[in-house]
Design a protein around this motif. Structure first.
Motif, PDB file in Angstrom:
ATOM      1  N   VAL A  68      37.130  15.466  65.722  1.00  0.00           N
ATOM      2  CA  VAL A  68      38.029  15.194  64.601  1.00  0.00           C
ATOM      3  C   VAL A  68      39.193  14.387  65.141  1.00  0.00           C
ATOM      4  CG1 VAL A  68      39.574  16.172  62.881  1.00  0.00           C
ATOM      5  CG2 VAL A  68      37.388  17.278  63.329  1.00  0.00           C
ATOM      6  N   ASN A  69      39.399  13.218  64.578  1.00  0.00           N
ATOM      7  CA  ASN A  69      40.455  12.304  65.037  1.00  0.00           C
ATOM      8  C   ASN A  69      40.385  12.106  66.547  1.00  0.00           C
ATOM      9  OD1 ASN A  69      41.462  12.031  62.399  1.00  0.00           O
ATOM     10  ND2 ASN A  69      42.626  13.928  62.629  1.00  0.00           N
ATOM     11  N   GLY A  70      39.142  12.051  67.071  1.00  0.00           N
ATOM     12  CA  GLY A  70      38.956  11.766  68.482  1.00  0.00           C
ATOM     13  C   GLY A  70      39.007  12.965  69.396  1.00  0.00           C
ATOM     14  N   VAL A  71      39.341  14.148  68.860  1.00  0.00           N
ATOM     15  CA  VAL A  71      39.394  15.359  69.683  1.00  0.00           C
ATOM     16  C   VAL A  71      38.129  16.168  69.428  1.00  0.00           C
ATOM     17  CG1 VAL A  71      40.654  17.476  70.198  1.00  0.00           C
ATOM     18  CG2 VAL A  71      41.888  15.413  69.502  1.00  0.00           C
ATOM     19  N   GLU A  72      37.493  16.629  70.510  1.00  0.00           N
ATOM     20  CA  GLU A  72      36.257  17.379  70.313  1.00  0.00           C
ATOM     21  C   GLU A  72      36.563  18.815  69.908  1.00  0.00           C
ATOM     22  OE1 GLU A  72      33.401  17.482  73.527  1.00  0.00           O
ATOM     23  OE2 GLU A  72      32.099  18.784  72.344  1.00  0.00           O
ATOM     24  N   MET A  73      36.212  19.180  68.658  1.00  0.00           N
ATOM     25  CA  MET A  73      36.445  20.541  68.170  1.00  0.00           C
ATOM     26  C   MET A  73      35.537  21.540  68.870  1.00  0.00           C
ATOM     27  SD  MET A  73      38.840  20.598  65.977  1.00  0.00           S
ATOM     28  CE  MET A  73      38.838  21.818  64.669  1.00  0.00           C
ATOM     29  N   THR A  74      34.367  21.085  69.285  1.00  0.00           N
ATOM     30  CA  THR A  74      33.384  21.996  69.859  1.00  0.00           C
ATOM     31  C   THR A  74      33.615  22.228  71.356  1.00  0.00           C
ATOM     32  OG1 THR A  74      31.976  20.030  69.754  1.00  0.00           O
ATOM     33  CG2 THR A  74      31.497  21.814  68.220  1.00  0.00           C
ATOM     34  N   ASP A  75      34.626  21.563  71.937  1.00  0.00           N
ATOM     35  CA  ASP A  75      35.020  21.868  73.311  1.00  0.00           C
ATOM     36  C   ASP A  75      35.577  23.291  73.338  1.00  0.00           C
ATOM     37  OD1 ASP A  75      36.296  22.223  75.701  1.00  0.00           O
ATOM     38  OD2 ASP A  75      37.320  20.279  75.695  1.00  0.00           O
ATOM     39  N   PRO A  76      35.007  24.172  74.183  1.00  0.00           N
ATOM     40  CA  PRO A  76      35.481  25.572  74.180  1.00  0.00           C
ATOM     41  C   PRO A  76      36.977  25.704  74.470  1.00  0.00           C
ATOM     42  CG  PRO A  76      33.508  25.320  75.540  1.00  0.00           C
ATOM     43  CD  PRO A  76      33.919  23.941  75.133  1.00  0.00           C
ATOM     44  N   ASP A  77      37.551  24.712  75.149  1.00  0.00           N
ATOM     45  CA  ASP A  77      38.971  24.789  75.499  1.00  0.00           C
ATOM     46  C   ASP A  77      39.869  24.030  74.533  1.00  0.00           C
ATOM     47  OD1 ASP A  77      38.755  26.449  77.692  1.00  0.00           O
ATOM     48  OD2 ASP A  77      38.202  24.782  79.020  1.00  0.00           O
ATOM     49  N   VAL A  78      39.328  23.622  73.382  1.00  0.00           N
ATOM     50  CA  VAL A  78      40.130  22.841  72.435  1.00  0.00           C
ATOM     51  C   VAL A  78      41.309  23.680  71.936  1.00  0.00           C
ATOM     52  CG1 VAL A  78      38.824  23.527  70.376  1.00  0.00           C
ATOM     53  CG2 VAL A  78      40.028  21.339  70.410  1.00  0.00           C
ATOM     54  N   GLU A  79      42.467  23.015  71.817  1.00  0.00           N
ATOM     55  CA  GLU A  79      43.626  23.697  71.223  1.00  0.00           C
ATOM     56  C   GLU A  79      43.464  23.627  69.717  1.00  0.00           C
ATOM     57  OE1 GLU A  79      45.895  25.425  72.628  1.00  0.00           O
ATOM     58  OE2 GLU A  79      45.452  24.937  74.731  1.00  0.00           O
ATOM     59  N   VAL A  80      42.736  24.607  69.183  1.00  0.00           N
ATOM     60  CA  VAL A  80      42.282  24.477  67.794  1.00  0.00           C
ATOM     61  C   VAL A  80      43.471  24.440  66.827  1.00  0.00           C
ATOM     62  CG1 VAL A  80      41.908  26.959  67.500  1.00  0.00           C
ATOM     63  CG2 VAL A  80      40.635  25.342  66.116  1.00  0.00           C
ATOM     64  N   ASP A  81      44.520  25.202  67.118  1.00  0.00           N
ATOM     65  CA  ASP A  81      45.680  25.203  66.213  1.00  0.00           C
ATOM     66  C   ASP A  81      46.316  23.821  66.151  1.00  0.00           C
ATOM     67  OD1 ASP A  81      45.234  27.855  65.782  1.00  0.00           O
ATOM     68  OD2 ASP A  81      46.723  28.547  67.222  1.00  0.00           O
ATOM     69  N   ALA A  82      46.330  23.130  67.303  1.00  0.00           N
ATOM     70  CA  ALA A  82      46.931  21.801  67.346  1.00  0.00           C
ATOM     71  C   ALA A  82      46.098  20.808  66.543  1.00  0.00           C
ATOM     72  CB  ALA A  82      47.061  21.339  68.802  1.00  0.00           C
ATOM     73  N   VAL A  83      44.767  20.864  66.674  1.00  0.00           N
ATOM     74  CA  VAL A  83      43.916  19.930  65.933  1.00  0.00           C
ATOM     75  C   VAL A  83      44.015  20.211  64.438  1.00  0.00           C
ATOM     76  CG1 VAL A  83      41.630  18.920  65.758  1.00  0.00           C
ATOM     77  CG2 VAL A  83      42.358  19.944  67.906  1.00  0.00           C
ATOM     78  N   ARG A  84      44.081  21.500  64.072  1.00  0.00           N
ATOM     79  CA  ARG A  84      44.116  21.853  62.650  1.00  0.00           C
ATOM     80  C   ARG A  84      45.376  21.349  61.960  1.00  0.00           C
ATOM     81  NH1 ARG A  84      41.860  27.924  63.329  1.00  0.00           N
ATOM     82  NH2 ARG A  84      39.677  27.562  62.810  1.00  0.00           N
ATOM     83  N   ARG A  85      46.449  21.121  62.743  1.00  0.00           N
ATOM     84  CA  ARG A  85      47.660  20.564  62.124  1.00  0.00           C
ATOM     85  C   ARG A  85      47.383  19.216  61.489  1.00  0.00           C
ATOM     86  NH1 ARG A  85      51.371  21.645  67.249  1.00  0.00           N
ATOM     87  NH2 ARG A  85      50.665  23.798  67.413  1.00  0.00           N
ATOM     88  N   GLY A  86      46.396  18.486  62.030  1.00  0.00           N
ATOM     89  CA  GLY A  86      46.073  17.170  61.485  1.00  0.00           C
ATOM     90  C   GLY A  86      45.033  17.214  60.378  1.00  0.00           C
ATOM     91  N   ILE A  87      44.581  18.435  60.024  1.00  0.00           N
ATOM     92  CA  ILE A  87      43.532  18.583  59.017  1.00  0.00           C
ATOM     93  C   ILE A  87      44.055  19.452  57.879  1.00  0.00           C
ATOM     94  CG2 ILE A  87      41.149  19.265  58.582  1.00  0.00           C
ATOM     95  CD1 ILE A  87      40.730  19.348  61.623  1.00  0.00           C
ATOM     96  N   GLY A  88      43.956  18.956  56.644  1.00  0.00           N
ATOM     97  CA  GLY A  88      44.299  19.789  55.497  1.00  0.00           C
ATOM     98  C   GLY A  88      43.026  20.359  54.909  1.00  0.00           C
ATOM     99  N   MET A  89      43.100  21.625  54.463  1.00  0.00           N
ATOM    100  CA  MET A  89      41.898  22.246  53.896  1.00  0.00           C
ATOM    101  C   MET A  89      42.252  22.816  52.531  1.00  0.00           C
ATOM    102  SD  MET A  89      38.682  23.287  54.839  1.00  0.00           S
ATOM    103  CE  MET A  89      37.483  24.482  54.317  1.00  0.00           C
ATOM    104  N   VAL A  90      41.433  22.488  51.545  1.00  0.00           N
ATOM    105  CA  VAL A  90      41.640  23.019  50.196  1.00  0.00           C
ATOM    106  C   VAL A  90      40.418  23.849  49.824  1.00  0.00           C
ATOM    107  CG1 VAL A  90      41.962  22.424  47.776  1.00  0.00           C
ATOM    108  CG2 VAL A  90      43.100  21.074  49.554  1.00  0.00           C
ATOM    109  N   PHE A  91      40.680  25.089  49.425  1.00  0.00           N
ATOM    110  CA  PHE A  91      39.589  26.039  49.200  1.00  0.00           C
ATOM    111  C   PHE A  91      39.246  26.146  47.714  1.00  0.00           C
ATOM    112  CE2 PHE A  91      41.847  27.302  52.995  1.00  0.00           C
ATOM    113  CZ  PHE A  91      40.848  27.637  53.884  1.00  0.00           C
ATOM    114  N   GLN A  92      38.042  26.594  47.468  1.00  0.00           N
ATOM    115  CA  GLN A  92      37.606  26.849  46.094  1.00  0.00           C
ATOM    116  C   GLN A  92      38.524  27.869  45.415  1.00  0.00           C
ATOM    117  OE1 GLN A  92      33.508  28.017  45.888  1.00  0.00           O
ATOM    118  NE2 GLN A  92      33.624  28.561  43.740  1.00  0.00           N
ATOM    119  N   SER A  93      38.931  28.904  46.178  1.00  0.00           N
ATOM    120  CA  SER A  93      39.724  29.983  45.580  1.00  0.00           C
ATOM    121  C   SER A  93      41.220  29.823  45.883  1.00  0.00           C
ATOM    122  CB  SER A  93      39.218  31.327  46.096  1.00  0.00           C
ATOM    123  OG  SER A  93      39.130  31.307  47.504  1.00  0.00           O
ATOM    124  N   PHE A  94      41.666  28.599  46.132  1.00  0.00           N
ATOM    125  CA  PHE A  94      43.075  28.212  46.319  1.00  0.00           C
ATOM    126  C   PHE A  94      43.703  28.846  47.559  1.00  0.00           C
ATOM    127  CE2 PHE A  94      42.783  29.452  41.610  1.00  0.00           C
ATOM    128  CZ  PHE A  94      41.955  28.383  41.316  1.00  0.00           C
TER     129      PHE A  94
END
Lengths: 279, 264
Positions: A68-94
C-alpha cells in the motif's frame, strides 16, 4: 515483478485467504493506480469484502503479498499503525464512536495518533464536516443522526486523517434507499477531487458513472475487470452476465439457467411461471 | 347470567382491590401496636443512637464499602484484561482465580485475610489496619465477580469499534483505552452498582475482625445497642441507615443510565 515509479496505491500479488477450511480468496492479482477509482462488485460470498479488509490488514492474508503506497503490508515487521494513517476505511455499519460527539469522533484520532492540538484538529474536523454537509451536527451524538448522516460523518472522520487512499466496504448497504444518494454524492465528489478509492459496492449506477475501472469477483477470484461500460455494459464472462441480470432485474432468477441469452424485456407482472422460481 | 368483557374486567379488578384492602385492614386491627412500638420504636433509644450511628457507624460502613469496591474494581479490571489476553497463561491464571473466589464464601476469605495471613506472616502487617483488611478481604471476592462483569462489558462493545479505531491508526492499547473501555464501563455501570450495593451490605461482616469503638460499622453498632438496651429499636435504625446509602445509589444509576442513553 518490476514496478516503475510512481508505485500503485495498492498492489496485490497472488493473495490467498482462508477461514479455517474455507478458502475465500484463491489467488488475487490486483492493482489500484494513484488517483484511480476502482469499484469491486460481485455476489455475496465472492470474497470482495475480505479482499478490501486484507488491504488494511483487518484480515491477515494466508498467502501472497500486498503493498500500500509502496509499503509492504504483508511484511511481518510492518509498522501497521503507521501505514493505516495513510488509509481511510469506511464500513458498512459506519462504526462511529457512540460515546463521543460527531466533532470528537473526528478529532480523537487526529489528537491521539497525529498529535495535533485541539484547535488544529477541530479546524480540520469542521472543514471535513462541511465537505460532507454536516456542519450543524458537530455537537450531536451519532445516535441522533440518520444512517446517511452517520455514514457521511464516518467518511469525514476518515478524511480528517488526510489519507492517500480510501477504502469503502459496502458503504450504502445498511442505509434506507432514500438515504443512499447523499452518501454516494459525497463519494462522487471525493472521486472528482482526485482521491484514490477502492469501493466494494452493489450500487451499479455509481460504479458505472464514477469508477475508472470495475472489477467483478466471484468465488474468490477476479473474473473480469475493465472500464465500467465494458464490464457492466458488455460483460465477456457468463458469470458476470448472470450476476448483472440478477442485480439489475432481481425477479428474473429464472433466466439463470440460460445466462447466454440476451436479456429479455421484463415479463409482465403476475405471470405464474415466474413465481415458481423466486427465492 | 353471562357478563360482557368489560364487566368481567371491572369485576376482576374490583376483587383484587378488595383483597388488598382486606389484608391491610386485618394487619392494622390484629397487630398489637403498643407492643410493636415498644419493641421497635422507642424514641429515647433512637435519640441515644445519634449522632454516633452517623458520625462513626455509617461513615465506617461507607469507607469499608468504598475501599473494597476500589480494590475490587482495579483488580477486577486487571483480571478482565487478563481473561481477554492473547497470552494463554494470563487467561489460565485469571480464570482459575475467578472460579476459585466466586466459589468461596466472602466470610471465609475475610477470615483468611484477617487471621490467616497474620498467623502465616506475623512480622508483616496489612496496611490500613481493619480498614485495609476489610478492603482486601471483601475486595478479593468482589474482584472475581467484577472481572466477569467487566469482561462481558468489553466483549459487548461491537468488534467494529476496535476495527474503526485501528483503521484510524490507533494502537491496540490506545483504541482499548479511548474507545473500547469507556464504552464497556457505560455498559457495566448498572451491574457494577449492584455490586456496590452488595458490598455495602457485606461490609457488615467486618465484625469478625474485632472492631473497636472507632472502627465499628452499622450492623455491629446496632447489635451492640440491642444487647445493651434489650430492645429491637436499634435494628430498625440500623436498617434505615443502610437504606440511606443504597436508595440514593439506585437513583444515581438511573440518572447515569438516562444520560448515557443519549450517547449510545
Amino acid at each position: 515483478m518490476t514496478t516503475t515509479p510512481p508505485r500503485p496505491a495498492v498492489e496485490i500479488r497472488d493473495l490467498h485467504k482462508s477461514f479455517g477450511p474455507l478458502e475465500v480468496l484463491k489467488g488475487i492479482d490486483f492493482e489500484v493506480a494513484q488517483g484511480e477509482v476502482v469499484c469491486v462488485v460481485g455476489p455475496s460470498g465472492s470474497g470482495k469484502s475480505t479482499l478490501l479488509r486484507c488491504v488494511d490488514l483487518l484480515e491477515e492474508p494466508t498467502a501472497g503479498r500486498i503493498w500500500v503506497n509502496g509499503v509492504e503490508m504483508t511484511d511481518p515487521d510492518v509498522e501497521v499503525d503507521a501505514v493505516r494513517r495513510g488509509i481511510g476505511m469506511v464500513f458498512q455499519s459506519f462504526n462511529l464512536f457512540p460515546h463521543l460527539t460527531v466533532l470528537n469522533n473526528l478529532t480523537i484520532a487526529q489528537r491521539r495518533v497525529l498529535r495535533r492540538g485541539r484547535a488544529e484538529a477541530e479546524r480540520i474536523a469542521r472543514a471535513n464536516l462541511e465537505r460532507v454537509g454536516l456542519t450543524d451536527k458537530a455537537d450531536a451524538f451519532p445516535a441522533q443522526l440518520s444512517g446517511g448522516q452517520q455514514q457521511r460523518a464516518a467518511i469525514a472522520r476518515s478524511l480528517s486523517m488526510e489519507p492517500k487512499l480510501m477504502l469503502f466496504d459496502e458503504p450504502t448497504s445498511a442505509l434506507d434507499p432514500e438515504l443512499v444518494g447523499d452518501v454516494l454524492t459525497v463519494m462522487r465528489q471525493l472521486a472528482e477531487d482526485g482521491m484514490t478509492m477502492m469501493v466494494v459496492t452493489h450500487e451499479m449506477a455509481f460504479a458505472r458513472d464514477v469508477a475508472d475501472r470495475v472489477v467483478f469477483m466471484d468465488g474468490g477470484v477476479v473474473v473480469e475487470q475493465g472500464p465500467p461500460q465494458e464490464v457492466l455494459g458488455a460483460p465477456k464472462h457468463e458469470r458476470t452476465r448472470a450476476f448483472l441480470s440478477r442485480v439489475l432485474d432481481p425477479t428474473r432468477v429464472a433466466q439463470l439457467g440460460q445466462p447466454d441469452q440476451a436479456p429479455e424485456p421484463p415479463a409482465a407482472p403476475g405471470l405464474p411461471a415466474d413465481d415458481r422460481h423466486r427465492i | 347470567m353471562k357478563l360482557r368483557r368489560r364487566q368481567r374486567e371491572r369485576l376482576s379488578l374490583g376483587i383484587q382491590y378488595l383483597v388488598f384492602i382486606a389484608v391491610i385492614a386485618a394487619v392494622l386491627f390484629a397487630a398489637d401496636w403498643d407492643r410493636l412500638a415498644d419493641a421497635f420504636f422507642r424514641v429515647d433509644i433512637i435519640k441515644s443512637m445519634f449522632p454516633t450511628i452517623i458520625t462513626v457507624a455509617l461513615r465506617n460502613t461507607i469507607l469499608y464499602t468504598l475501599g473494597a469496591f476500589a480494590f475490587g474494581l482495579v483488580f477486577g479490571t486487571i483480571l478482565a484484561l487478563m481473561r481477554l489476553s492473547r497470552v494463554a497463561p494470563y487467561r489460565w491464571v485469571a480464570t482459575a482465580y475467578i472460579e476459585l473466589f466466586r466459589g468461596l464464601p466472602a466470610l471465609l476469605v475475610l477470615f483468611l485475610v484477617g487471621y490467616g495471613i497474620p498467623i502465616a506472616f506475623p512480622e508483616r502487617q496489612i496496611p490500613g489496619g481493619v480498614f485495609g483488611s476489610i478492603a482486601i478481604g471483601l475486595g478479593l471476592t468482589a474482584a472475581a465477580y467484577m472481572a466477569e462483569t467487566i469482561r462481558a462489558g468489553i466483549q459487548a462493545v461491537p468488534k467494529g469499534q476496535m476495527e474503526a479505531a485501528r483503521t484510524l491508526g490507533m494502537s491496540h492499547f490506545t483504541a482499548m483505552r479511548t474507545i473500547v473501555i469507556p464504552q464497556a464501563f457505560r455498559i457495566v455501570i448498572p451491574p457494577l452498582t449492584n455490586e456496590l450495593i452488595l458490598l455495602t451490605k457485606d461490609s457488615s461482616l467486618a465484625y469478625v475482625l474485632g472492631v473497636t469503638a472507632q472502627t465499628i460499622e452499622i450492623t455491629k453498632f446496632g447489635r451492640d445497642m440491642l444487647n445493651d438496651r434489650v430492645n429491637a429499636t436499634p435494628l430498625l435504625v440500623a436498617g434505615l441507615a443502610y437504606l440511606v446509602i443504597t436508595l440514593p445509589l439506585s437513583q444515581v444509576v438511573r440518572r447515569l443510565e438516562l444520560r448515557y442513553a443519549k450517547a449510545r
